[in-house]
Design a protein around this motif. Structure first.
Motif, PDB file in Angstrom:
ATOM      1  N   UNK A   1       0.798  -1.202   0.000  1.00 62.06           N
ATOM      2  CA  UNK A   1       0.000   0.000   0.000  1.00 62.06           C
ATOM      3  C   UNK A   1       0.843   1.270   0.000  1.00 62.06           C
ATOM      4  N   UNK A   2       2.153   1.154   0.283  1.00 67.06           N
ATOM      5  CA  UNK A   2       2.999   2.353   0.331  1.00 67.06           C
ATOM      6  C   UNK A   2       3.399   2.848  -1.053  1.00 67.06           C
ATOM      7  N   UNK A   3       2.939   2.162  -2.115  1.00 67.21           N
ATOM      8  CA  UNK A   3       3.235   2.618  -3.475  1.00 67.21           C
ATOM      9  C   UNK A   3       2.038   3.341  -4.091  1.00 67.21           C
ATOM     10  N   UNK A   4       1.019   3.607  -3.315  1.00 74.85           N
ATOM     11  CA  UNK A   4      -0.164   4.275  -3.839  1.00 74.85           C
ATOM     12  C   UNK A   4       0.139   5.740  -4.157  1.00 74.85           C
ATOM     13  N   UNK A   6      -0.123   9.670  -3.869  1.00 77.81           N
ATOM     14  CA  UNK A   6      -0.278  10.390  -2.600  1.00 77.81           C
ATOM     15  C   UNK A   6      -1.727  10.673  -2.220  1.00 77.81           C
ATOM     16  N   UNK A   7      -2.578  11.046  -3.182  1.00 75.90           N
ATOM     17  CA  UNK A   7      -3.964  11.357  -2.826  1.00 75.90           C
ATOM     18  C   UNK A   7      -4.733  10.115  -2.407  1.00 75.90           C
ATOM     19  N   UNK A   8      -4.430   8.961  -3.030  1.00 74.55           N
ATOM     20  CA  UNK A   8      -5.089   7.714  -2.657  1.00 74.55           C
ATOM     21  C   UNK A   8      -4.609   7.260  -1.282  1.00 74.55           C
ATOM     22  N   UNK A  11      -6.329   9.271   1.334  1.00 72.73           N
ATOM     23  CA  UNK A  11      -7.695   8.820   1.556  1.00 72.73           C
ATOM     24  C   UNK A  11      -7.715   7.503   2.322  1.00 72.73           C
ATOM     25  N   UNK A  12      -6.785   6.605   2.004  1.00 75.73           N
ATOM     26  CA  UNK A  12      -6.720   5.328   2.730  1.00 75.73           C
ATOM     27  C   UNK A  12      -6.472   5.566   4.214  1.00 75.73           C
ATOM     28  N   UNK A  13      -5.539   6.426   4.517  1.00 74.47           N
ATOM     29  CA  UNK A  13      -5.211   6.679   5.924  1.00 74.47           C
ATOM     30  C   UNK A  13      -6.360   7.376   6.648  1.00 74.47           C
ATOM     31  N   UNK A  67     -10.901   2.562 -10.296  1.00 75.85           N
ATOM     32  CA  UNK A  67     -11.145   1.175  -9.905  1.00 75.85           C
ATOM     33  C   UNK A  67      -9.869   0.467  -9.459  1.00 75.85           C
ATOM     34  N   UNK A  68      -8.758   0.731 -10.115  1.00 76.67           N
ATOM     35  CA  UNK A  68      -7.536   0.006  -9.784  1.00 76.67           C
ATOM     36  C   UNK A  68      -7.043   0.307  -8.372  1.00 76.67           C
ATOM     37  N   UNK A  69      -7.569   1.364  -7.741  1.00 78.52           N
ATOM     38  CA  UNK A  69      -7.158   1.709  -6.381  1.00 78.52           C
ATOM     39  C   UNK A  69      -8.289   1.537  -5.361  1.00 78.52           C
ATOM     40  N   UNK A  70      -9.362   0.882  -5.769  1.00 79.40           N
ATOM     41  CA  UNK A  70     -10.448   0.666  -4.818  1.00 79.40           C
ATOM     42  C   UNK A  70     -10.019  -0.238  -3.660  1.00 79.40           C
ATOM     43  N   UNK A  71      -9.213  -1.248  -3.942  1.00 80.25           N
ATOM     44  CA  UNK A  71      -8.960  -2.288  -2.954  1.00 80.25           C
ATOM     45  C   UNK A  71      -8.418  -1.762  -1.623  1.00 80.25           C
ATOM     46  N   UNK A  72      -7.362  -0.955  -1.608  1.00 79.14           N
ATOM     47  CA  UNK A  72      -6.870  -0.506  -0.301  1.00 79.14           C
ATOM     48  C   UNK A  72      -7.893   0.292   0.485  1.00 79.14           C
TER      49      UNK A  72
END
Length: 422
Positions: A1-4, A6-8, A11-13, A67-72
């Motif tokens: 998850x550390x390769x997301x 920055x904006x994603x 949002x994850x955090x 969609x490719x970043x929905x999972x985290x």
């Protein structure tokens, strides 16, 4: 998850913090459902925190995550059983939002998508039917719609329609006949026979909720009842997409919907693993710290392996769905079959490591097992998916051999092919 991006990652955090500080303290007792009042309160808090509807475009009130970043993000939401409901990324609404955003008309998006994203409306997806109708085999679809002047008349019987009790509208999959082209000089194309998706308001005359089906899961609000359509008229504007293209559009919805189930349940499996780790890190048994015992280490290691392999196939499938919906939908079968079994194993091992507390309501693990067990049947039984996976693999290899790839026969097979006997 550390390769997301920055904006994603931001949002994850923020989602992680919101779930753990706001949502988890409000969780109902294991086995109970979230009340409507609490749902509304928590959804308002999610909107204020800027974590609501992460998967929908900003223009409709979401966070605009590709969609490719929905999972985290979905995994963080799924860390709590009520998290996806609070963030409005729970089934069946999440899948319906995605499909409406992709193929709905501007008018349909205003009438159905926008209120769905805001939480003012809820929805259901009408596919499954009583035997011998559609279930794991969509081709068995029996509910039909007849073309009439100005619209369609629907008749049929659905069952296991998740969320129907609270739904404002249903996206109904119906069998439709071939429709001739309009007499307009040839500018209209005929619609082929097949399936059509129709947007049906639940208060339309002839729509009736039937028998309730009590199930082992509780996370999806609105129940899983039977749904009846008795001479239900809907206008031509109710067609979602084009007539006769329903099976093709179903893949637009079902591929990502299978995958988002995987994402949410993987988040819950991570919660179960954390509960098990807290137990094994603080307990001693037979004179040793529990986490130092080989049998406990084996179970924890298997959990990590199941979590990581599930995460990897989900991530790969999400990226493929963004680039190639057809190929991504095929791979989503692999992700669904693997992850639905892996998350059950993780939660089951975690429960075992927690002993008597694991099977009691002192911990939520027993209720987690009830929730994830059903996923091996929902969105197509795993046996159906494995059948499709095997067929695709066999067909792909035949195409390779026909194209000139080496034929890797076993010794016995080679002998059989060289035999001169009939």
């Amino acid at each position: 998850m550390n390769t997301l991006p920055p904006d994603i990652e931001d949002l994850r955090l923020r989602t992680r913090d919101f779930i753990r500080t706001v949502v988890m303290p409000a969780e109902p007792a294991p086995g109970d459902r979230l009340s409507e009042g609490e749902r509304d309160r928590l959804q308002a808090a999610a909107k204020s925190a800027g974590v609501f509807a992460p998967h929908v475009a900003r223009e409709y009130g979401g966070q605009g995550v590709p969609l490719q970043f929905w999972s985290p993000i979905f995994q963080e939401a799924g860390y709590s059983l009520i998290g996806p409901t609070v963030l409005n990324c729970q089934a069946p609404d999440e899948g319906n939002m995605h499909m409406l955003e992709l193929i709905g008309t501007p008018a349909q998006k205003e009438q159905y998508l926008r209120p769905l994203v805001s939480g003012a409306a809820r929805s259901c997806f009408g596919m499954t039917e009583p035997h011998p109708g559609a279930g794991s085999d969509p081709a068995a679809l029996r509910t039909s719609a007849e073309k009439v002047d100005g619209g369609w008349v629907i008749n049929g019987h659905k069952r296991f329609i998740s969320g129907a009790n609270n739904a404002s509208f249903c996206i109904a999959m119906v069998r439709t006949p071939a429709i001739e082209a309009a007499a307009d000089g040839g500018t209209s194309s005929p619609a082929p026979a097949g399936a059509t998706m129709l947007l049906v308001d639940m208060d339309t005359p002839g729509v009736r909720i039937g028998e309730q089906i009590s199930t082992m899961d509780r996370a999806i609000g609105g129940g899983h009842p039977h749904l009846h359509f008795e001479d239900v008229f809907v206008p031509d504007s109710a067609v979602l997409g084009s007539p006769g293209e329903g099976f093709r559009y179903a893949q637009v919805r079902l591929g990502p919907a299978r995958l988002t189930h995987c994402m949410r349940w993987l988040g819950l499996a991570r919660r179960a693993m954390d509960i098990a780790l807290d137990r094994t890190n603080t307990r001693e048994i037979f004179g040793s710290a529990m986490h130092e015992l080989g049998i406990a280490q084996d179970m924890l290691a298997l959990n990590v392996m199941d979590l990581e392999t599930s995460d990897a196939i989900i991530t790969k499938t999400a990226a493929l769905l963004e680039a190639d919906a057809k190929a991504g939908s095929a791979l989503s079968s692999v992700a669904k079959a693997h992850t639905s079994e892996a998350v059950y194993r993780v939660i089951d091992r975690s429960l075992q490591l927690c002993g008597g507390d694991g099977v009691s309501d002192r911990l939520p693990l027993a209720s987690y097992l009830n929730e994830v067990r059903a996923f091996r049947i929902y969105d197509g039984s795993n046996e159906t998916h494995k059948w499709a996976i095997a067929r695709r693999a066999s067909a792909a290899r035949r195409r390779e051999v026909e194209a000139g790839a080496p034929f890797q026969a076993s010794v016995d097979t080679a002998a059989a092919y060289s035999s001169t006997e009939a």
